[in-house]
Design an enzyme around this catalytic site. Sequence first.
Site, mmCIF file in Angstrom:
data_model
loop_
_atom_site.group_PDB
_atom_site.id
_atom_site.type_symbol
_atom_site.label_atom_id
_atom_site.label_comp_id
_atom_site.label_asym_id
_atom_site.label_seq_id
_atom_site.Cartn_x
_atom_site.Cartn_y
_atom_site.Cartn_z
ATOM 1 N N THR A 150 60.318 51.399 80.791
ATOM 2 C CA THR A 150 61.131 50.525 81.638
ATOM 3 C C THR A 150 62.598 50.442 81.228
ATOM 4 O O THR A 150 63.338 49.637 81.780
ATOM 5 C CB THR A 150 60.546 49.098 81.645
ATOM 6 N N ALA A 184 54.334 51.204 80.972
ATOM 7 C CA ALA A 184 55.444 51.853 81.678
ATOM 8 C C ALA A 184 56.621 52.042 80.739
ATOM 9 O O ALA A 184 56.807 51.287 79.776
ATOM 10 C CB ALA A 184 55.876 51.023 82.888
ATOM 11 N N TYR A 222 64.652 56.469 86.145
ATOM 12 C CA TYR A 222 63.560 55.489 86.089
ATOM 13 C C TYR A 222 62.873 55.369 87.439
ATOM 14 O O TYR A 222 61.640 55.480 87.546
ATOM 15 C CB TYR A 222 64.093 54.126 85.639
ATOM 16 N N ASP A 255 60.685 48.128 92.713
ATOM 17 C CA ASP A 255 61.642 48.201 93.809
ATOM 18 C C ASP A 255 62.654 49.331 93.615
ATOM 19 O O ASP A 255 63.347 49.727 94.552
ATOM 20 C CB ASP A 255 62.375 46.864 93.961
ATOM 21 N N LYS A 302 58.969 56.540 88.518
ATOM 22 C CA LYS A 302 57.988 55.624 89.101
ATOM 23 C C LYS A 302 57.538 56.109 90.475
ATOM 24 O O LYS A 302 56.360 55.986 90.825
ATOM 25 C CB LYS A 302 58.576 54.205 89.193
#
Length: 286
Positions: free
Chosen positions: A64, A62, A127, A104, A131
Amino acid sequence: MSKVLVTGGSGQLGRELRLKAQIFHDHTFVFTDRSELNIADAFQVRQVVERERPSCVINCAAYTAVDRAESDIDAAMSVNHSGAELCAAEARRIGARFIHISTDFVFDGKKSTPYVEDDMTSPLGVYGLSKREGERAVLDAHPDACIIRTSWLYSAYGANFLKTMLRLGRERSEIGVIADQVGTPTWTADFADVLLQAVTADLSGIFHYSNEGVASWYDFAIAIMELSGLSCDVRPLETHEYPTPAQRPAYSIMNKRKIRSALNISIPYWRVSLQKCIERLKQEDL
């Protein structure tokens, strides 16, 4: 014996899975990092999946860097959206299960009760958007995929909030930490255990996993100083006092009832797990 392919094998979650895999004898594991498998490269993804022919793929790779993503949109979308989609499609092509890690940050933090899996997503920054789009692409490419959202990951490895606080706690007598954003710190060791159980449980759909309990970043920092024996004072800050390029959700507690039931697990309280991680770090320093 079935084979599990793990992308992002050099990240903090990937490294935790490497440790766990050594005693998880029901499967063989193949770990790849970005130098071996750039998941945004369709040719590499096809080549590695075809060579290994895994029965399950765990996508830990990922982008991040939450703040950098605001000015590096193409890179974030390439990995978190396109790369996730490529991996899911290749897993489906060979009949492999697919487990994808999400966050989250797909939520806007405007709720006041824990988020459940089918709550509306509304990411605040690039971000989270990358996702969220990755989740959608994964389920389109592999409808039986398992997506697990997690939060506030930390570990003994790599760069994370715990490691940063330990460094600052040794260097400074006082630091300020955000107190009006709440979520749940999650130890990668606990999450890795859940992922390994998910490999054999044949889960599909979206799930939430974090440690139990609620904390602000300020609470998290206070606990780190206390449990590591550091005397650094931590003072609470409001979000506006510490501006960042990316906006973060003020509330990102997730309801874990679904995964607790599916795997029949008990989830550790965040502070208990934090103490275990700090103890591990102390042992490794000796």
